[in-house]
Scaffold this motif. Structure first.
Motif, PDB file in Angstrom:
ATOM      1  N   LYS A   2      20.211  29.490  -3.912  1.00 13.66           N
ATOM      2  CA  LYS A   2      18.915  30.090  -4.198  1.00 13.66           C
ATOM      3  C   LYS A   2      18.125  30.231  -2.901  1.00 13.66           C
ATOM      4  N   ILE A   4      14.315  30.081  -1.687  1.00 15.28           N
ATOM      5  CA  ILE A   4      12.972  29.662  -2.078  1.00 15.28           C
ATOM      6  C   ILE A   4      12.005  30.266  -1.080  1.00 15.28           C
ATOM      7  N   ASP A  67      22.175  25.104  -5.395  1.00 13.23           N
ATOM      8  CA  ASP A  67      21.568  25.083  -6.730  1.00 13.23           C
ATOM      9  C   ASP A  67      21.077  23.695  -7.127  1.00 13.23           C
ATOM     10  N   VAL A  70      17.369  22.858  -5.821  1.00  8.28           N
ATOM     11  CA  VAL A  70      16.251  23.764  -6.080  1.00  8.28           C
ATOM     12  C   VAL A  70      15.045  23.037  -6.657  1.00  8.28           C
ATOM     13  N   VAL A  93      11.486  31.547  -6.572  1.00  4.62           N
ATOM     14  CA  VAL A  93      12.890  31.175  -6.450  1.00  4.62           C
ATOM     15  C   VAL A  93      13.727  32.401  -6.808  1.00  4.62           C
ATOM     16  N   ASP A  95      17.727  34.375  -6.658  1.00 10.11           N
ATOM     17  CA  ASP A  95      19.169  34.203  -6.510  1.00 10.11           C
ATOM     18  C   ASP A  95      19.598  34.694  -5.133  1.00 10.11           C
TER      19      ASP A  95
END
Length: 112
Positions: A2, A4, A67, A70, A93, A95
């Motif tokens: 992810k 951020i 992942d 996160v 957040v 992908d």
């Protein structure tokens, strides 16, 4: 993986960086940005004249995490950046489809 993205008040940057480092996050990209949300800017007085500042200075932090990191990363940023005043910022957040470390060619989680 992810991505951020956090937009925070500039004076909270060091606290957020230190908190993320303690969490084990080793890298991030920081950009100085301007923007506004619900506060719609602010009014300043300079030499007796009042003027409006539409875009307030902010700091944008981008970091890529696995992942499993996160939720802890988001909670850490939220806790470290919070002042409980309007304009504290936002966390997004997204992908992350692929990551490649240029120097070694490592891909995805190994590149983080």
């Amino acid at each position: 993986m992810k991505m951020i993205m956090a937009v925070i008040k500039p004076f909270k940057l060091d606290e957020v960086r230190e908190a993320l480092t303690e969490l084990g996050i080793e890298g991030m990209t920081v950009s100085e940005v301007k923007g506004f949300g619900r506060q719609k800017g602010q009014t300043e007085v300079y030499r007796g004249a009042e003027y409006a500042i539409s875009f307030l200075p902010k700091v944008k932090i981008d970091l890529a995490v696995n992942d499993d990191m996160v939720e802890r990363a988001v909670e850490t940023i939220e806790r470290a950046a919070k002042t409980e005043r309007i304009g504290d910022g936002k966390i997004f957040v997204l992908d992350l489809a692929k990551a490649v470390r240029i120097r070694t060619g490592e891909a995805d989680t190994e590149a983080l």
